[in-house]
Design a protein around this motif. Sequence first.
Motif, mmCIF file in Angstrom:
data_model
loop_
_atom_site.group_PDB
_atom_site.id
_atom_site.type_symbol
_atom_site.label_atom_id
_atom_site.label_comp_id
_atom_site.label_asym_id
_atom_site.label_seq_id
_atom_site.Cartn_x
_atom_site.Cartn_y
_atom_site.Cartn_z
ATOM 1 N N SER A 121 -4.800 6.640 -6.319
ATOM 2 C CA SER A 121 -6.175 7.075 -6.060
ATOM 3 C C SER A 121 -6.215 8.275 -5.126
ATOM 4 N N ASN A 122 -5.413 8.232 -4.067
ATOM 5 C CA ASN A 122 -5.395 9.353 -3.120
ATOM 6 C C ASN A 122 -4.930 10.636 -3.796
ATOM 7 N N LEU A 158 -3.415 3.153 6.311
ATOM 8 C CA LEU A 158 -3.801 4.521 5.955
ATOM 9 C C LEU A 158 -3.098 5.488 6.913
ATOM 10 N N SER A 182 0.828 -1.206 0.000
ATOM 11 C CA SER A 182 0.000 0.000 0.000
ATOM 12 C C SER A 182 0.863 1.258 0.000
ATOM 13 N N ARG A 191 -5.347 -1.008 7.415
ATOM 14 C CA ARG A 191 -5.381 -0.664 6.001
ATOM 15 C C ARG A 191 -4.209 0.218 5.584
ATOM 16 N N ARG A 216 -7.644 0.631 -8.053
ATOM 17 C CA ARG A 216 -7.536 2.082 -8.115
ATOM 18 C C ARG A 216 -8.962 2.655 -8.077
ATOM 19 N N SER A 265 -7.328 -2.960 -1.621
ATOM 20 C CA SER A 265 -6.366 -1.915 -1.997
ATOM 21 C C SER A 265 -5.672 -2.190 -3.328
ATOM 22 N N SER A 310 1.957 2.669 -5.625
ATOM 23 C CA SER A 310 0.834 1.838 -5.193
ATOM 24 C C SER A 310 -0.507 2.351 -5.718
ATOM 25 N N SER A 358 -3.151 2.697 -4.013
ATOM 26 C CA SER A 358 -3.682 3.618 -3.007
ATOM 27 C C SER A 358 -3.131 5.021 -3.212
#
Length: 314
Positions: free
Chosen positions: A112-113, A307, A17, A305, A245, A242, A107, A109
């Motif tokens: 997407s972030n 995060l 991640s 996760r 996307r 995860s 990654s 994640s």
Amino acid sequence: MNSLEQLQDYIKTKNNSRNFINISDVPEVCKTEPCMLGVDEAGRGPVLGPMVYGIAYCPVNKNSILESLGCADSKALTEEKRDEILLKMFTNDDAVNNVGWAAEIISPSYISNSMYKRAKHSLNEVSMDSAIKLIKRVAESGVNLTEVYVDTVGPPEKYQARLSQIFPDYKITVAKKADSIYPIVSAASIVAKVTRDHCLKVWHFQEGLEMSYKEFGSGYPGDPLTKKFIRDQIDKVFGYPSLVRFSWSTAEVMLQGKAATCTFEDVDDDGQTKKANTKSISSFFTMPNENGTKKRKRHKFFEERYLSMKNAFE
């Protein structure tokens, strides 16, 4: 690193991640001889898995080594041929003594972030940031860079101008289809593509799914196995694992009507919706310590996760 198994073992040690970089030792000759460097990516379009940026570099007068290895556009080669060429880069004496390489694994994640955050960071910007970072990393390692060749994202003239401003001492060439024109970019393309393939082969689902890469396919939206994965792996609360996307329209459309929709509103006592206040969301994840002040404690949900409010790079 002298085998593809070692490449997989290295990838397994990483938190998938987060972004991470895999980099070779610097051949001694590259510290003294003028060197060229190529940049290319793999996995820009898939809805599943990471995007990987690869670089390769060698002395300008050693281009024949790349040709003897069979370096060509990775998309025009079979998976077996790509693996074979990268293995030669790991083990062939001429290659090991003259050719260096690196790959950044970006990654799903992080992608997407970047695209979802308030100040959106486009995929082109993520791509350029990675290329710039890898070039700087190689230069800082002592490689005598003089020429840089890049397969473009977006208009090549604009990209070349940006790189030339950052690296004024290098001859910069940014071109469409550079991976099929310049063997050094072809080598970078192979580094990127093979690394991404093996990332998918050893993907570990933090969510607990027991699933082989053969079950979710290449990750491209047109792949029937990928379509099935996107359709079948919807969680009504968390959306997707995860590996996905979330920012891709393929995933967004599939989630509509199948996963819970969340809205966050501040409501008056009389039931009227107010404008959102400026209280930080992070304030909801703090606990008072012994002297009464608040000390942040991460909830298990975020820990499981991976995060974090911090930068996504290790």
